[in-house]
Design a protein around this motif. Structure first.
Motif, mmCIF file in Angstrom:
data_model
loop_
_atom_site.group_PDB
_atom_site.id
_atom_site.type_symbol
_atom_site.label_atom_id
_atom_site.label_comp_id
_atom_site.label_asym_id
_atom_site.label_seq_id
_atom_site.Cartn_x
_atom_site.Cartn_y
_atom_site.Cartn_z
ATOM 1 N N ASN A 505 81.129 40.934 44.562
ATOM 2 C CA ASN A 505 79.968 41.106 45.434
ATOM 3 C C ASN A 505 79.188 39.795 45.505
ATOM 4 O O ASN A 505 79.551 38.798 44.870
ATOM 5 C CB ASN A 505 79.079 42.269 44.965
ATOM 6 C CG ASN A 505 78.592 42.089 43.538
ATOM 7 O OD1 ASN A 505 78.022 41.056 43.184
ATOM 8 N ND2 ASN A 505 78.806 43.107 42.699
ATOM 9 N N VAL A 506 78.102 39.802 46.277
ATOM 10 C CA VAL A 506 77.367 38.578 46.567
ATOM 11 C C VAL A 506 76.438 38.138 45.439
ATOM 12 O O VAL A 506 75.762 37.110 45.555
ATOM 13 C CB VAL A 506 76.539 38.737 47.862
ATOM 14 C CG1 VAL A 506 77.448 38.975 49.049
ATOM 15 C CG2 VAL A 506 75.525 39.866 47.724
ATOM 16 N N ASN A 507 76.380 38.878 44.361
ATOM 17 C CA ASN A 507 75.499 38.486 43.258
ATOM 18 C C ASN A 507 75.967 37.207 42.562
ATOM 19 O O ASN A 507 75.181 36.569 41.853
ATOM 20 C CB ASN A 507 75.415 39.617 42.227
ATOM 21 C CG ASN A 507 74.674 40.822 42.770
ATOM 22 O OD1 ASN A 507 73.661 40.690 43.443
ATOM 23 N ND2 ASN A 507 75.204 42.007 42.501
ATOM 24 N N LEU A 508 77.230 36.849 42.737
ATOM 25 C CA LEU A 508 77.793 35.656 42.100
ATOM 26 C C LEU A 508 78.502 34.806 43.131
ATOM 27 O O LEU A 508 79.178 35.327 44.025
ATOM 28 C CB LEU A 508 78.801 36.073 41.009
ATOM 29 C CG LEU A 508 79.543 34.940 40.294
ATOM 30 C CD1 LEU A 508 78.603 34.188 39.356
ATOM 31 C CD2 LEU A 508 80.746 35.491 39.522
ATOM 32 N N ASP A 509 78.330 33.497 43.016
ATOM 33 C CA ASP A 509 79.139 32.559 43.798
ATOM 34 C C ASP A 509 79.945 31.744 42.804
ATOM 35 O O ASP A 509 79.430 31.350 41.746
ATOM 36 C CB ASP A 509 78.266 31.650 44.656
ATOM 37 C CG ASP A 509 79.026 31.095 45.861
ATOM 38 O OD1 ASP A 509 80.258 31.282 45.925
ATOM 39 O OD2 ASP A 509 78.388 30.465 46.723
ATOM 40 N N SER A 510 81.204 31.480 43.131
ATOM 41 C CA SER A 510 82.065 30.863 42.133
ATOM 42 C C SER A 510 83.182 30.062 42.783
ATOM 43 O O SER A 510 83.567 30.302 43.939
ATOM 44 C CB SER A 510 82.674 31.939 41.220
ATOM 45 O OG SER A 510 83.459 31.366 40.202
ATOM 46 N N VAL A 511 83.695 29.105 42.024
ATOM 47 C CA VAL A 511 84.894 28.368 42.388
ATOM 48 C C VAL A 511 85.608 28.040 41.086
ATOM 49 O O VAL A 511 84.966 27.832 40.050
ATOM 50 C CB VAL A 511 84.547 27.103 43.200
ATOM 51 C CG1 VAL A 511 83.797 26.083 42.346
ATOM 52 C CG2 VAL A 511 85.787 26.469 43.808
#
Length: 559
Positions: A505-511
């Motif tokens: 979901n949008v609560n986390l941004d990651s790479v």
């Protein structure tokens, strides 16, 4: 073992490492400033973080920074079903007691960055699952870096102690610093200089006499960069050069700025200028990795009423002719035939139309280019579709961001905002967005500026990741932006390959990246106002859950 005993044991282990290790991990010396916190560096003290080591295949390390005050705090744990860890956020230190000892201070620092094995009290906790699939690969990373302008040279030259400069260099380019390996410098001058300048400024100097010796400004800069290489032990420094303007006599308006283009009779002279500059740098011990076709070509065509600094205008049509008929053949038929050539060095709104028009004017002229370089200044307005169209049109090109800073917009403060976590978040979002859309590297703008955001000879002041105290010239301040960049660069060496990292979901941004040593490095960005339970699920390793504080960014490392 109880949770409290586990904390004390972990703190004791950290303490032993601090005393008996290589001594490269030094905590941030926190200072409260107008918008948050900065880390203070002096000649005899500067914070560093030795890269984490893993003792077995189930262990992970987590490096954490937060709005509240964590700066590269380290913790570790293990992949195991049902395991849950909580990152302890920064706690304001208790005022120093008279009987405080080195031991107690180290112990306090260790406790401040340790995991606790129980949930801390929080009004809101949100939840997300991050699936890392190392078998699905994307682009290979070239690296990260900053720019060494005339402003940087001036500030460093005014430091009262050489050790302070060494700390600046190591903070960015050493392994215990940010691990940078890229650098951008101007060919001649730029706006972040004390005045406009170029080589061969003498009217009609078509033979480019004098370009076999460094200008006095480059004597200083080249000396500084060679010292940077020496003290940081950077393994493969890749320097990218770009020219802001030709000498005025080569231009249609005979000025440094304004509506001015290169006169057609000097197309070959300007190509030869670049070739001579490459040889000049090499002869002085500073080999160049790449050059571009020129900084922000549209400044001298459309934006001359707003841009008062050195600039030279190109259209895609005229640049295609210069690249295809002059610069390309000149470079490719020289001893520098393997130099990397980047095109555009301008804003996202020019992509991919610029390169399509170049090829329309001179078919296949873009084939001379190895890469396309972008400035980030209008990314929030012009969307990712332009980048996706560009990669579809030219899928074999390197993509790098070659300039970024904050303070350029009318609605932004055109100066440093000390301690701004919001500006660090802007960097984090931009890094994530561009890497997720295929970029291979990122070069920031000035590595250090003064308190006003300069020096800049036309007062085009902005912010920077490090700010010098020019009142004393005896210290500098690492901004939150510095650490935000480090969460991408420090544990992601050149040659790392991006792999799938998909949050639920949008609560986390990651790479995430598969490093050359086959370890996984993943950046976890919680920009929300709530704590976040992140369940990391790796396609080979298993899973664990970590609770991270609101407004925080982390780099996860595991085998």
């Amino acid at each position: 073992m109880s949770a409290s005993k586990g904390v004390w044991l972990f703190a004791a282990l950290l303490l032993i490492a601090a005393i008996g290790g290589r001594g490269e991990t030094v905590p941030c010396k926190v200072k409260d400033v107008e918008q948050g916190k900065v880390c203070v560096c002096t000649a005899d003290y500067c914070d560093y973080l030795e890269n984490p080591t893993l003792t077995d295949v189930t262990e992970f390390a987590l490096v954490s920074s937060s709005k509240q005050g964590l700066r590269f705090a380290t913790s570790s744990g293990h992949f195991e079903a049902g395991a849950k860890y909580t990152v302890q956020d920064y706690v304001e230190p208790v005022p120093e007691a008279k009987n405080e000892t080195i031991f107690s201070r180290l112990l306090d620092q260790a406790l401040a960055s340790a995991f606790i094995l129980e949930s801390r009290e929080s009004n809101i906790t949100r939840y997300v699952t991050l699936k890392v699939n190392r078998s699905k690969t994307h682009q290979t990373m070239e690296g990260f870096g900053g720019s060494y302008t005339g402003a940087v040279s001036y500030l460093v030259d005014n430091f009262k102690q050489s050790e302070l400069a060494d700390h600046l260099y190591k903070s960015f380019y050493a392994e215990e610093g940010l691990g940078f390996n890229l650098m951008r410098i101007s060919i001649g001058g730029c706006d972040f200089d004390l005045s406009a300048w170029a080589y061969a400024e003498e009217e009609g100097n078509t033979e480019l006499d004098g370009m076999d010796e460094l200008d006095e400004r480059d004597v200083l800069r080249v000396g500084h960069i060679k010292r940077l290489v020496e003290v940081s032990a950077v393994k493969n420094l890749r320097i990218k050069g770009a020219a802001w303007s030709a000498p005025p006599w080569m231009k249609t308006n005979n000025r440094w700025t304004g509506f001015g283009r290169l006169k057609k009779q000097y197309y070959q002279t300007w190509a030869d200028y670049h070739l001579k500059w490459l040889k000049l740098m090499q002869d002085n011990g500073l080999p160049i990795w790449a050059i571009s076709t020129g900084n922000e070509p549209l400044n001298g065509i459309f934006f001359m009423y707003f841009v008062q600094f050195m600039s030279m205008g190109w259209t895609p049509q005229t640049q295609a002719v210069w690249l295809n008929d002059y610069l390309g053949p000149t470079i490719r038929n020289s001893e520098f035939k393997d130099i990397v050539l980047f095109g555009n060095d301008d804003q996202r709104y020019s992509f991919p139309h610029w390169f399509k028009m170049m090829n329309y004017t001179r078919p296949n002229s873009v084939d001379y280019l190895d890469g396309l370089s972008l400035h980030w200044y209008w990314d929030e307005i012009f969307g990712n579709s332009l980048i996706d169209e560009t990669t579809a049109y030219a899928p074999d090109k390197l993509l790098i961001v070659s300039e970024s800073c904050i303070g350029d917009k009318p609605w932004q403060r055109a100066a440093p905002v000390l301690g701004s976590w919001e500006r660090a978040e802007k960097y984090s979002r931009a890094f994530l967005q561009n890497i997720q859309h295929g970029f291979h590297g990122w070069i920031d703008w000035n590595i250090i500026l003064d308190e006003e955001g300069g020096p800049n000879y036309v007062d085009n002041t902005v912010d920077a990741p490090v700010i010098a105290n020019t009142t004393t010239n005896e210290e500098f301040y690492k901004q939150p932006m510095f650490y935000a960049m480090g969460h991408f660069s420090k544990l992601v060496p050149e040659g790392s390959i991006r792999v799938d990292a998909l949050p639920s979901n949008v609560n986390l941004d990651s790479v995430a990246f598969l490093r050359p040593d086959k370890k996984i490095a993943a950046v976890l960005f919680n920009s929300g106002r709530a704590d976040l339970d992140i369940t990391v699920v790796d396609s080979e390793r298993g899973q664990f859950t970590v609770n991270v504080p609101a407004k925080s960014i982390h780099t996860l490392l595991y085998s």
